[in-house]
Design a protein around this motif. Sequence first.
Motif: not given
Length: 240
Positions: A223, A230, A160, A227, A59, A61, A176, A64
């Motif tokens: 972001p 998620t 992602t 996150s 990951y 940031p 998602s 992404t």
Amino acid sequence: MKVLKSQECTAEQSTVVTKEEVDTLRLKIEELEAERSKLEEENRSLEMKLEKLTVQGDYDPSRTKVLHLSMNPASLAKQQRKEEQQQLQEECERLRELVRVLEGGGAIPGNLEGVGGFQSPQEVAELKKQVESAELKNQRLKEVFQTKIQEFRKVCYTLTGYQIDITTENQYRLTSIYAEHQGDCLLFKASSSGGKMQLLETEFSRTIRELIELHLLRQDSIPAFLSALTLDLFSRQTIA
């Protein structure tokens, strides 16, 4: 004698014009080949980026943020290639029309360069063959690029956890991987410059107001918002 001399002068002028037309066709074909080489280079660059994303697997940031929202390279690249392919297609059609006219020995329309007839069918056939070859190469390149775009979207989804779809111009739907229902999605709209993204209200977004308040309104971080969402959706499935 005067009549014969006049006809001879006219024939010489027609030959000069014909040579100019052939030179113009050859120049256009060279330009098409140059455009094709440029597209091939950009495809190789995209393939290298895809390989790098697949190998990296962690990951990042900043990366992404660029992949998902601010620039959305998949859609921008797709739009750019679409415009380039459209220009190449129009240029090829124009060349093919010119070749057909010259091959038939008719008058060249005003929207095409040059005037007069063409007196070398063999040379016309060769130029036509080159144009068709350039069109075929560009079509194959377009198919390869479409495949790479699909691969790029799959990599983004795997890394992602969000599938990104373009609904309308400058509007993107994010779904998602951990969504509880098929209709649970987010809608973002990009500004005309593409630098900022705005979250649009949906039925699903009304159920996550706390996350929106904290990460979007206070922290101003998309972001971080994605996150957190998620993790929240993932924890719901884990608990269930």
